[in-house]
Design a protein around this motif. Structure first.
Motif, PDB file in Angstrom:
ATOM      1  N   TYR A  65       0.840  -1.203   0.000  1.00 38.61           N
ATOM      2  CA  TYR A  65       0.000   0.000   0.000  1.00 38.61           C
ATOM      3  C   TYR A  65       0.876   1.253   0.000  1.00 38.61           C
ATOM      4  O   TYR A  65       0.694   2.159  -0.814  1.00 38.61           O
ATOM      5  N   PHE A  66       1.838   1.307   0.913  1.00 39.53           N
ATOM      6  CA  PHE A  66       2.706   2.483   1.003  1.00 39.53           C
ATOM      7  C   PHE A  66       3.580   2.646  -0.236  1.00 39.53           C
ATOM      8  O   PHE A  66       3.998   3.755  -0.556  1.00 39.53           O
ATOM      9  N   LEU A  70      -0.865  -1.323  -3.891  1.00 38.41           N
ATOM     10  CA  LEU A  70      -2.060  -2.000  -3.388  1.00 38.41           C
ATOM     11  C   LEU A  70      -3.140  -0.961  -3.140  1.00 38.41           C
ATOM     12  O   LEU A  70      -2.886   0.052  -2.488  1.00 38.41           O
ATOM     13  N   THR A  71      -4.324  -1.213  -3.658  1.00 41.10           N
ATOM     14  CA  THR A  71      -5.426  -0.265  -3.474  1.00 41.10           C
ATOM     15  C   THR A  71      -6.567  -0.834  -2.636  1.00 41.10           C
ATOM     16  O   THR A  71      -7.471  -0.107  -2.262  1.00 41.10           O
ATOM     17  N   GLU A  72      -6.516  -2.125  -2.361  1.00 39.18           N
ATOM     18  CA  GLU A  72      -7.571  -2.745  -1.555  1.00 39.18           C
ATOM     19  C   GLU A  72      -6.968  -3.865  -0.711  1.00 39.18           C
ATOM     20  O   GLU A  72      -6.319  -4.759  -1.244  1.00 39.18           O
ATOM     21  N   LEU A  92     -16.937   2.082   5.689  1.00 35.36           N
ATOM     22  CA  LEU A  92     -15.629   2.678   5.401  1.00 35.36           C
ATOM     23  C   LEU A  92     -14.859   1.813   4.409  1.00 35.36           C
ATOM     24  O   LEU A  92     -14.217   2.331   3.494  1.00 35.36           O
ATOM     25  N   ARG A  93     -14.934   0.514   4.580  1.00 39.34           N
ATOM     26  CA  ARG A  93     -14.205  -0.394   3.677  1.00 39.34           C
ATOM     27  C   ARG A  93     -14.744  -0.317   2.252  1.00 39.34           C
ATOM     28  O   ARG A  93     -14.043  -0.690   1.313  1.00 39.34           O
ATOM     29  N   VAL A 130      -6.023   2.654   8.275  1.00 40.80           N
ATOM     30  CA  VAL A 130      -5.460   2.410   6.948  1.00 40.80           C
ATOM     31  C   VAL A 130      -6.179   1.238   6.290  1.00 40.80           C
ATOM     32  O   VAL A 130      -6.753   1.394   5.220  1.00 40.80           O
ATOM     33  N   VAL A 131      -6.187   0.064   6.922  1.00 42.39           N
ATOM     34  CA  VAL A 131      -6.860  -1.106   6.355  1.00 42.39           C
ATOM     35  C   VAL A 131      -8.374  -0.850   6.274  1.00 42.39           C
ATOM     36  O   VAL A 131      -9.008  -1.142   5.275  1.00 42.39           O
TER      37      VAL A 131
END
Length: 170
Positions: A65-66, A70-72, A92-93, A130-131
């Motif tokens: 992600y960082f 990764l977008t999901e 939110l997810r 974040v997740v």
């Protein structure tokens, strides 16, 4: 005086360095329980340090992600919370990567348009930052609002999702 939560049975944690400072992730066998940004001090609630498949997958996905790869996230989640909080966190997810919504939008999505303040509280109590992308929720006026990890982290996460990965370069 800082209060610590009792550790969940079987919880373990691992840490990583990130562009936002140290992060600790905690999990039980069923799934991820916490993502702690700015984790300079260990909290009893995280459980002892130790690798598990969930924790290793979480660290791998956070690194991707960082890196802007990764977008999901695809991780089992096991955060403790009320039914209302879990409804908010599920909403939110569902916020697409790189977009923002307001607290009112989330209240409407969960079928309770008058619950804007309650949505804000549940958003602020999200233990899996974040997740579960609580950083994607902003004020109805378009302004960034509070963020448990600090508004500067929220700004950087949103910038990353807009493709401004240069902010994360070493």
């Amino acid at each position: 005086m800082t209060r610590t939560k009792a550790p969940r049975d079987g919880a373990k944690h691992m840490t990583m360095d990130s562009p936002l400072g140290p992060i600790a992730v905690s999990a039980v066998d069923e799934g991820l329980t916490y993502v702690h940004m700015g984790a300079e001090e260990i909290d009893r609630a995280w459980g002892p340090e130790g690798a598990t498949p969930v924790l290793e997958a979480a660290l791998e996905q956070l690194e991707a992600y960082f890196a802007g790869e990764l977008t999901e996230f695809d991780l089992p989640l096991a955060a403790a919370g009320t039914d209302f909080q879990h409804r908010v966190w599920a909403a939110l997810r569902a916020i697409p990567y790189g977009t923002t919504v307001s607290y009112g939008d989330i209240a409407r999505r969960i079928g309770n348009p008058a619950a804007v303040r309650a949505v804000g509280l549940a958003n602020g109590q999200n233990p899996i930052a974040v997740v579960v992308p609580c950083h994607r929720v902003i004020g109805s006026n378009g302004k960034l609002t509070g963020y448990a990890g600090g508004v500067w982290r929220k700004e950087r996460l949103l910038a990353l999702e807009r493709g401004e990965t240069g902010l994360f370069a070493a």
